[in-house]
Design a protein around this motif. Structure first.
Motif, PDB file in Angstrom:
ATOM      1  N   GLY A  57     -29.848   4.218  17.731  1.00  0.00           N
ATOM      2  CA  GLY A  57     -29.332   4.263  19.237  1.00  0.00           C
ATOM      3  C   GLY A  57     -29.067   5.474  20.019  1.00  0.00           C
ATOM      4  N   MET A  58     -30.206   5.902  20.716  1.00  0.00           N
ATOM      5  CA  MET A  58     -30.035   7.236  21.320  1.00  0.00           C
ATOM      6  C   MET A  58     -28.575   7.332  22.138  1.00  0.00           C
ATOM      7  SD  MET A  58     -31.839   9.459  20.133  1.00  0.00           S
ATOM      8  CE  MET A  58     -31.514  10.812  21.412  1.00  0.00           C
ATOM      9  N   ARG A  59     -28.060   6.222  22.767  1.00  0.00           N
ATOM     10  CA  ARG A  59     -26.876   6.329  23.558  1.00  0.00           C
ATOM     11  C   ARG A  59     -25.782   6.800  22.694  1.00  0.00           C
ATOM     12  NH1 ARG A  59     -24.312   2.183  27.688  1.00  0.00           N
ATOM     13  NH2 ARG A  59     -22.245   3.335  27.862  1.00  0.00           N
ATOM     14  N   GLU A  60     -25.779   6.134  21.410  1.00  0.00           N
ATOM     15  CA  GLU A  60     -24.728   6.641  20.369  1.00  0.00           C
ATOM     16  C   GLU A  60     -24.991   8.060  19.971  1.00  0.00           C
ATOM     17  OE1 GLU A  60     -23.022   5.141  16.231  1.00  0.00           O
ATOM     18  OE2 GLU A  60     -24.089   3.620  17.313  1.00  0.00           O
ATOM     19  N   VAL A  61     -26.079   8.445  19.808  1.00  0.00           N
ATOM     20  CA  VAL A  61     -26.287  10.001  19.404  1.00  0.00           C
ATOM     21  C   VAL A  61     -25.991  10.821  20.456  1.00  0.00           C
ATOM     22  CG1 VAL A  61     -28.290  11.217  18.979  1.00  0.00           C
ATOM     23  CG2 VAL A  61     -28.510   9.305  18.050  1.00  0.00           C
ATOM     24  N   LEU A  62     -26.163  10.486  21.919  1.00  0.00           N
ATOM     25  CA  LEU A  62     -25.862  11.484  22.818  1.00  0.00           C
ATOM     26  C   LEU A  62     -24.202  11.503  23.054  1.00  0.00           C
ATOM     27  CD1 LEU A  62     -28.614  10.639  25.504  1.00  0.00           C
ATOM     28  CD2 LEU A  62     -28.466  12.651  23.827  1.00  0.00           C
ATOM     29  N   ILE A  63     -23.568  10.250  22.880  1.00  0.00           N
ATOM     30  CA  ILE A  63     -22.167  10.279  22.851  1.00  0.00           C
ATOM     31  C   ILE A  63     -21.598  11.272  21.710  1.00  0.00           C
ATOM     32  CG2 ILE A  63     -20.106   8.937  22.387  1.00  0.00           C
ATOM     33  CD1 ILE A  63     -21.720   6.656  23.780  1.00  0.00           C
ATOM     34  N   LYS A  64     -22.166  11.132  20.488  1.00  0.00           N
ATOM     35  CA  LYS A  64     -21.781  12.036  19.545  1.00  0.00           C
ATOM     36  C   LYS A  64     -21.941  13.468  19.749  1.00  0.00           C
ATOM     37  CE  LYS A  64     -21.641   8.349  15.698  1.00  0.00           C
ATOM     38  NZ  LYS A  64     -20.424   8.203  15.446  1.00  0.00           N
ATOM     39  N   HIS A 101     -26.795   8.725  10.215  1.00  0.00           N
ATOM     40  CA  HIS A 101     -27.973   9.218  11.099  1.00  0.00           C
ATOM     41  C   HIS A 101     -27.782   9.574  12.457  1.00  0.00           C
ATOM     42  CE1 HIS A 101     -29.639   7.069   7.406  1.00  0.00           C
ATOM     43  NE2 HIS A 101     -30.487   7.800   7.500  1.00  0.00           N
ATOM     44  N   HIS A 102     -26.758   8.833  13.071  1.00  0.00           N
ATOM     45  CA  HIS A 102     -26.592   9.220  14.177  1.00  0.00           C
ATOM     46  C   HIS A 102     -25.767  10.495  14.647  1.00  0.00           C
ATOM     47  CE1 HIS A 102     -27.266   4.851  14.815  1.00  0.00           C
ATOM     48  NE2 HIS A 102     -27.337   4.695  15.962  1.00  0.00           N
ATOM     49  N   LEU A 103     -24.881  10.666  13.708  1.00  0.00           N
ATOM     50  CA  LEU A 103     -24.425  12.107  13.628  1.00  0.00           C
ATOM     51  C   LEU A 103     -25.160  13.074  13.466  1.00  0.00           C
ATOM     52  CD1 LEU A 103     -21.760  13.895  13.519  1.00  0.00           C
ATOM     53  CD2 LEU A 103     -21.503  13.221  11.311  1.00  0.00           C
TER      54      LEU A 103
END
Length: 185
Positions: A57-64, A101-103
């Motif tokens: 989820g790119m939104r989660e990636v950008l938040i991190k 993976h998001h981190l």
């Protein structure tokens, strides 16, 4: 109230050791390493990770990513230490993350090239077929797998279709994954 010199000295020395130990006191991750009971084992380069899922989820990636960039110096180091990337060493000495993976995507976008790695297994001596069988049906993990072979639409995919890098992984946005991340927080 009496001044406790021994306590003061141990706190100051502990702080100085924590701050002044060079980041590279840890070794870089290598195929010869074994799992340990430590919180993290080695430095892992984000470019060396081979994803075990098809989308994030790119939104989660950008938040991190924002969270990483808001921290500097020791605060960023402390954050990354608290979030080591768990991985399995596979055939050919390749590193396969089982989580975060998001981190890893956020670190790549934030131009943080390496983080703390936690070795879960060293299966580098396994033939490819046996390795992937173990990744798919890991009896020691409550989720019963170390790899997710479904794309963002929920369709089954083949192992050879997995993204080859975190850079390729973050090209596959799964908006439902971002929503799940928000609901889980």
């Amino acid at each position: 109230m009496r001044f406790n010199f021994r306590l003061f000295t141990s706190v100051v020395l502990g702080f100085l050791i924590h701050v002044t130990v060079p980041a590279h006191a840890l070794p870089d991750c290598s195929a010869e390493m074994k799992p340990s009971t430590d919180d993290y084992d080695c430095f892992i380069k984000i470019k060396d990770l081979h994803p075990t899922q098809f989308a994030v989820g790119m939104r989660e990636v950008l938040i991190k990513k924002k969270e990483i960039l808001e921290k500097t110096g020791q605060h960023q180091t402390h954050f990354l230490k608290k979030h080591p990337i768990p991985f399995i060493i596979g055939p050919g000495g390749k590193f396969y993350p089982t989580d975060h993976h998001h981190l890893a995507g956020a670190m790549l976008l934030a131009k943080v090239g390496e983080g703390y790695g936690k070795i879960l297994k060293n299966w580098s001596n396994k033939p490819s077929k046996e390795f992937w069988e173990k990744m798919i049906d890991a009896k020691d993990k409550k989720d019963a797998h170390y790899v997710w072979l479904f794309d963002k639409a929920g369709h089954p995919r083949e192992i050879n279709e997995l993204p080859s890098s975190i850079a390729d992984l973050i090209k596959n946005d799964d908006p439902y994954r971002s929503l799940a991340g928000e609901v889980g927080d």
